[in-house]
Write an enzyme that holds these catalytic residues in place. Sequence first.
Site: not given
Length: 318
Positions: A179, A228, A298
């Site tokens: 990520r 998310s 995130e």
Amino acid sequence: MAEDIVSRLGSVAEEIRGRLVPNQLLSAVTWLRVGGPAELLFQPADELDLSTFLKALPEDVPVTVIGLGSNLLVRDGGLKGVVIRLPMKGFGQVNYLGDHKLRAGACVPDKKLAEEAAKTGTGGFAFYAGIPGAVGGALRMNAGAHGTETNERVVNVNAVKRNGEIITLSNEEMGYAYRHSSAPEDLIFTSAVFQGIAQPEEAIRAEMAAVIEHREKAQPIREKTGGSTFKNPPGSSAWRVVDQAGCRGLQVGGAQMSEMHCNFMLNTGDASAYDLELLGETVRARALEKTGIHLDWEIKRLGSFEEGQEIAPFLGNV
């Protein structure tokens, strides 16, 4: 003031082919439907227009780039300087290059890239069918799902530097990790070349259908959400940590952690950016207290707090 920024562009302001919009409320373009104003919003006509604008823009003017706004929380105080949002018209195309390679503009929705790949019998992109975002964000955060990440498909990336220089970065130069990419923050991605694999279209579409079905069953996709909220910590899942901390369904003002998938943060109708960020930091603080795990955001948070509504990480309890 927006007018001051435009005047500092000099004669180049008349050459710009894109749109310049002062004091644009960003709540109109974020999926969470919150956010204060951009001092000046710029939507370039194409890569060259973006380059021309940045070359003329004084270095001391802050520049922020936003994509589709799916994984983004803009604070109520808004953003100073210039906010750049690439439009579909100039950055929303997918072109098949042969040999199962595709070039996609940064504004192409991830699900559109999956669809266009399927039409050419190019596999390896079905995971994008369930990711709510665009190529630019996927490149920046190495978006992934169902065991596949963006870095596995990227060949190279076109970008414009803060000084207006147009460059190409290789996969290695993007510095991908979970990520994350380590490409300089001031780079504005404009397009990328992706490499897929040969696969029958029927098989690709079956895989895409399974991804979409899973998402519809497991995620609150019809709510105002940013996807998310937290990254998965090593050896665990963010939703599990949130649940263990007793935060499933937790509500602050108009903001709530979803009952359906507790790593999804929802605007139930009248949430402010303050409500949402306060909820997120409350969850992080409780998770740390109860599980010892530091959850990392995130969702990307940008902009200024309104006076008197500052929120400290973990509510200042670290």
